[in-house]
Write a protein that holds these residues in place. Structure first.
Motif, short mmCIF file in Angstrom:
data_model
loop_
_atom_site.label_atom_id
_atom_site.label_comp_id
_atom_site.label_asym_id
_atom_site.label_seq_id
_atom_site.Cartn_x
_atom_site.Cartn_y
_atom_site.Cartn_z
N GLU A 1 4.16 23.37 -14.32
CA GLU A 1 4.86 24.64 -14.11
C GLU A 1 5.80 24.94 -15.27
N LEU A 2 6.56 23.93 -15.69
CA LEU A 2 7.49 24.13 -16.79
C LEU A 2 6.75 24.39 -18.10
N ALA A 3 5.55 23.80 -18.23
CA ALA A 3 4.76 23.99 -19.44
C ALA A 3 4.23 25.41 -19.59
N GLN A 4 4.28 26.21 -18.50
CA GLN A 4 3.83 27.59 -18.61
C GLN A 4 4.70 28.38 -19.59
N GLU A 5 5.96 27.93 -19.75
CA GLU A 5 6.88 28.62 -20.67
C GLU A 5 7.32 27.75 -21.84
N ASP A 6 7.17 26.45 -21.71
CA ASP A 6 7.61 25.53 -22.77
C ASP A 6 6.50 24.52 -23.00
N SER B 1 0.82 -1.19 0.00
CA SER B 1 0.00 0.00 0.00
C SER B 1 0.87 1.25 0.00
N ASP B 2 1.93 1.24 0.81
CA ASP B 2 2.77 2.43 0.87
C ASP B 2 3.61 2.56 -0.40
N GLY B 3 4.18 1.45 -0.89
CA GLY B 3 4.97 1.52 -2.12
C GLY B 3 4.16 2.07 -3.28
N THR B 4 2.94 1.58 -3.42
CA THR B 4 2.08 2.05 -4.50
C THR B 4 1.68 3.50 -4.30
N SER B 5 1.41 3.87 -3.08
CA SER B 5 1.01 5.25 -2.79
C SER B 5 2.16 6.23 -2.99
N TRP B 6 3.38 5.80 -2.59
CA TRP B 6 4.53 6.67 -2.85
C TRP B 6 4.67 6.94 -4.35
N MET B 7 4.42 5.92 -5.15
CA MET B 7 4.54 6.12 -6.60
C MET B 7 3.42 7.01 -7.14
N ALA B 8 2.23 6.88 -6.58
CA ALA B 8 1.14 7.79 -6.98
C ALA B 8 1.52 9.23 -6.62
N MET B 9 2.10 9.42 -5.44
CA MET B 9 2.57 10.75 -5.03
C MET B 9 3.67 11.23 -5.97
N PHE B 10 4.59 10.35 -6.34
CA PHE B 10 5.67 10.68 -7.27
C PHE B 10 5.06 11.18 -8.59
N CYS B 11 4.05 10.49 -9.09
CA CYS B 11 3.38 10.92 -10.33
C CYS B 11 2.83 12.34 -10.19
N LEU B 12 2.15 12.59 -9.09
CA LEU B 12 1.51 13.90 -8.93
C LEU B 12 2.55 15.01 -8.76
N ASP B 13 3.65 14.72 -8.09
CA ASP B 13 4.70 15.74 -7.95
C ASP B 13 5.35 16.03 -9.30
N MET B 14 5.57 15.00 -10.09
CA MET B 14 6.12 15.21 -11.43
C MET B 14 5.12 15.95 -12.32
N LEU B 15 3.85 15.65 -12.15
CA LEU B 15 2.81 16.36 -12.89
C LEU B 15 2.82 17.85 -12.53
N ARG B 16 2.91 18.15 -11.24
CA ARG B 16 2.92 19.54 -10.79
C ARG B 16 4.11 20.30 -11.41
N THR C 1 0.85 15.18 -19.38
CA THR C 1 -0.19 14.20 -19.72
C THR C 1 0.23 12.80 -19.32
N LYS C 2 1.49 12.46 -19.60
CA LYS C 2 1.99 11.13 -19.23
C LYS C 2 1.82 10.88 -17.74
N PHE C 3 2.17 11.87 -16.89
CA PHE C 3 2.10 11.65 -15.45
C PHE C 3 0.66 11.69 -14.95
N PHE C 4 -0.19 12.46 -15.59
CA PHE C 4 -1.61 12.43 -15.23
C PHE C 4 -2.19 11.05 -15.47
N GLU C 5 -1.95 10.51 -16.64
CA GLU C 5 -2.54 9.21 -16.98
C GLU C 5 -1.93 8.09 -16.15
#
Length: 869
Positions: free
Chosen positions: A564-569, A545-560, A577-581
């Motif tokens: 932010e980077l997409a605001q200029e590029d 449960s924690d391993g999977t949740s850490w990875m879900a958190m990793f996805c969301l942090d990379m998405l965030r 999109t990749k991290f959202f999906e």
């Protein structure tokens, strides 16, 4: 700081970068069996030259640790010249791996222009043998036996030794030592400010050797092939002593020059009275100024030294006091700016000492693993076994850097996930260094070619939670909030490297390809029924449960970050999109494992658990209520509508996915519905499950303590959880403080105590949920109390409970000190704070490593967040 950050002047060249313990580390271990603690002991450390670093009491060095400063002390009764801190080895006593000294880091600035610490030295013989013997006698159910328990501080029979460094310039270092006799009788103390070179010449034939030479009766000329020429000035020393920072072969191994002047010469001369041990020619690679102080009861005396570039300066002490006063005033002004919203004096004290400990715990870390594996040309070859032993597959690793350590005695080596939390706090005072440190961890001489980040020195290949994208965003956002400008270059640089790390996780830790992860022990040692770093003792695979949740958190942090980077590029919209999906797939798997209608959520118990999947396909929940089931709440993010409007390609794809994959979208919280503040919510736990998990977490009979959230439910105090499978049986009992288990050497424990890092992540997650659901969405807190609070109010309540550990209560007591009356009431102890590794789940008493300011320094973040509202 501006000059240092811009590169105009290297103000960070010198600092408190010397470890408190180099002995007993993996770096110095050249044994056949890998028993690092036994190979180079505390007793041998004074006589043996280190290969990869140095240690000292109150140490100071340059950023490449070529030249070091520190102090040595002798009270006339101690059997050892006190040059370094003493403590137990991993297997040497109850709970092991524990420093047995009393010292405090009181103050520091980010450039180390000012740094102050306090060491308390008993006037009686230091009780080395008693500490070892009593801790060996005690069992796992007994408390640790600490230095203060021996009685050596009774009647205040000790010296306060305050060590302060200040910089007059980039290469101009003032060393100020104040000694106070706290005892009722006159007492004498030998004080030796020391200077020495790290030994870089003994390992490869022909390496240049630096030199230290006496200049008159009060100065040492320093000549180094790359540093150049310096002079260390002493004020009125009784003598100058010299020797070599080299191993005493005759003593340790029975061969070598019996008349040599070795590393332990000052001990031999001062403690053993062997005047021939030091070099009469007054030259060498290690030197000291001897000061013998005779102090009346309550009296103080000062020892001063100054390191300057170039030749001896007759006026070295003319402006000494003026510079000290100026740097002290600058430090006060710096912290006054940081603490302008913190009105309470005691809170300001805790805040400043937390940051001081974090800054003092930066350490030079040198280790060339290929050289360590192969051996040095001028030394005997290492045992053949090491070619297939610890870290043998990390042959690319080569560090020679100043690194933020968990602490410099128990953990004088980095740990990947600890590091991320340190930098989150370091960003409050020194964002430049925080950014540099996170980039360093991702550099190719740290990160494995396959994308894995090194976990920690004892096993680089182990797995720590992937919190580094979270840390990158926190560092970026902290600087942007304070200055109005975020460092996009830093964010992009780290993001690209973390793409490699994310890929490693996906390819290595999701072997079934079902978007559920098996991360191993994930830093949560001693939390479950299995040692998750080892193969399972039963048939099957553990879906975490924690391993999977850490990875879900990793996805969301990379998405965030991608958004932010997409605001200029605009290219980053596709990566977002990749991290959202990917998050949606992981979130769906948490609820509907493999499309079979079964997830890591247990409807019967209304909690998240690890699940054992047997070879026959049987799915068995491990119904142990622990932090493992709370970590799914960390996988939460809010995205505002303004951000979405600026990334139309991402937004269109997100809406397409939600429309055409409704079976997955239905399993994740509200990505298509604006919340109270116009935000979109991405979370594993939908409202019902989030509320059910919080009902348990906020129950004071389960997780909620007066001092934060426990790692395991308190319901297992009297009735332990049992897991039986075939011939395998395991039991987990709630233990509020010290461990009763031998897992991980018995010196780590997630079986009940309060841990600052996961509490901090929980607070942040509650704030995110609160910004979506709004203040009208209320939950009972504590459970059963009838008091209804919004999620943001609950976050503040947890902040207050955690801060309660350190702050004085109405009776003037600090829970962190437990029942120790000296620490609680003595005016020379009670306002000096320790920031422990973790805290008693019932009383708030500090437990584990006593100076692990690294992640417990998050108390500084909590104070700023709570008082800044």
């Amino acid at each position: 700081m501006h000059e240092a950050d811009s590169g105009a002047a290297p103000w960070r060249r010198w600092g408190t970068y010397v470890s408190d313990r180099q002995w007993g580390t993996v770096r110095e271990d050249y044994s056949a069996d890998g028993d690092a603690w036994a190979y180079l002991s505390h007793d041998a450390a004074r006589s043996r030259a280190y290969r990869w670093g140095e240690d000292a009491l109150g140490g100071w060095c340059d950023s490449e640790q070529r030249l070091c400063l520190g102090i040595a002390l002798w009270n006339g009764a101690d059997p050892i010249l006190k040059e370094r801190l003493f403590g137990l080895t991993n297997a040497e006593g109850n709970h092991g791996e524990d420093v047995k000294e009393i010292y405090y880091y009181l103050d520091a600035t980010p450039t180390h222009s000012w740094a102050r610490m306090l060491y308390k030295y008993p006037q009686a013989a230091f009780p080395y043998a008693a500490l070892v013997a009593e801790n060996r006698r005690r069992g796992k159910q007994d408390p640790e036996f600490e230095l203060i328990d021996t009685g050596v501080f009774d009647h205040d029979c000790y010296f306060d030794v305050e060590i302060t460094y200040a910089k007059a310039g980039v290469d101009d270092v003032l060393m100020h030592i104040t000694v106070t006799n706290r005892g009722p009788e006159p007492a004498r103390l030998h004080v030796l400010p020391q200077i020495w070179f790290r030994n870089t010449w003994s390992w490869v034939a022909g390496s240049p050797k630096p030199s230290l030479d006496a200049v008159g009766h009060d100065a040492v000329r320093v000549v180094h092939p790359t540093l150049g020429v310096f002079t260390l000035h002493y004020e009125a020393p009784q003598a100058l002593l010299f020797c070599e920072n080299e191993t005493n072969g005759p003593k340790l191994f029975g061969f070598g020059d019996p008349h040599g002047h070795y590393k332990d010469a000052f001990h031999a001369a001062i403690v053993d009275g062997d005047a021939d041990a030091v070099n009469p020619g007054r030259t060498g690679t290690k030197a000291a100024g001897l000061h013998i102080l005779a102090l009346a009861p309550g009296a103080s005396a000062t020892v001063r030294a100054r390191l300057t570039r170039g030749e001896r300066d007759p006026a070295a002490f003319a402006d000494f006091d003026t510079i000290m006063q100026q740097r002290a005033a600058e430090a006060d002004a710096f912290y006054a700016g940081l603490q302008r919203t913190i009105g309470d004096e005691d809170a300001r004290r805790v805040h400043r000492q937390a940051l001081a400990g974090l800054l003092w715990s930066k350490q030079y870390y040198g280790w060339d693993v290929p050289q360590w594996l192969a051996g040095d040309p001028a030394e005997p070859a290492p045992p053949r076994a090491r070619r297939h032993g610890r870290n043998c597959d990390w042959g690319h690793f080569n560090a020679a850097d100043v690194i933020s350590m968990p602490d410099k005695w128990e953990y004088p080596w980095f740990a990947a996930w600890d590091w991320a939390f340190h930098l989150t706090t370091l960003a409050l005072v020194d964002p430049h260094t925080a950014k540099q440190q996170l980039v360093l961890l991702c550099r190719p001489w740290f990160m494995h070619p396959n994308g894995q980040l090194p976990a920690y020195e004892w096993n680089f290949g182990d797995v720590n939670p992937p919190v580094h994208a979270w840390a990158a965003w926190r560092i970026y956002d902290t600087e942007k909030t304070r200055t109005g400008t975020g460092d996009r270059g830093f964010l992009e640089r780290v993001f690209i490297k973390l793409l490699l790390n994310f890929t490693w996780w996906v390819n290595r830790k999701d072997p079934s390809g079902r978007n559920v992860f098996q991360g191993g022990f994930l830093g949560l040692d001693n939390i479950g029924v299995f040692d998750r770093s080892k193969p399972l003792p039963v048939d099957g695979t553990l879906t975490q449960s924690d391993g999977t949740s850490w990875m879900a958190m990793f996805c969301l942090d990379m998405l965030r970050i991608a958004l932010e980077l997409a605001q200029e590029d605009g290219a980053y919209q596709d990566i977002a999109t990749k991290f959202f999906e990917h998050f949606m797939l992981i979130g769906g798997a948490m609820t509907n494992l493999g499309g079979e209608g079964l997830g890591l959520w247990d409807d019967e118990d209304e909690f998240y658990y690890d699940w054992l999947i047997t070879g026959a396909g049987e799915k068995i929940p491990v119904r142990l209520r622990s932090m493992v089931g709370l970590i799914p709440l960390f996988a939460v993010a809010v995205i505002d509508e303004t951000t979405l409007a600026r990334v139309p390609r991402f937004t269109r794809r997100m809406e397409w996915f939600l429309k055409h994959r409704p079976e997955i979208a239905a399993l994740v919280s509200f990505p298509d519905e604006p919340g109270a503040e116009g935000h979109r919510l991405l979370a594993i736990a939908r409202a019902f499950r989030m509320k059910r998990v919080l009902a348990r977490m906020l129950d004071e009979s389960e997780f909620l303590s007066d001092f934060g959230v426990r790692a395991i439910s308190r319901v297992y105090r009297d009735q332990p959880y049992e897991f039986v499978r075939g011939d395998y049986r395991a039991e987990v009992r709630y233990m509020p403080a010290e461990s009763d288990s031998e897992l991980f050497g018995g010196n780590s424990n997630w079986r009940g105590p309060i841990w600052m890092p996961v509490n901090y992540l929980m607070i942040e997650s509650l704030a995110k949920f609160g910004s979506f659901y709004g203040d009208d969405f209320k939950i009972e807190c504590p459970t059963g109390s009838g008091v209804m609070l919004s999620l943001r109010e609950i976050a503040d309540e947890l902040r207050r409970r955690l801060l309660r550990i350190f702050l004085r209560d109405a009776q003037g007591r600090r829970p962190v000190f437990g029942a120790c009356e000296t620490l609680q009431t003595n005016p020379h102890f009670r306002d000096h704070i320790w920031f422990h590794e973790y805290f008693d789940g019932d009383t708030g008493r500090g437990v584990g490593a006593s100076h692990q300011t690294g992640w417990s320094a998050l108390v500084a973040n909590l104070l700023e967040e709570l008082h800044g509202k």
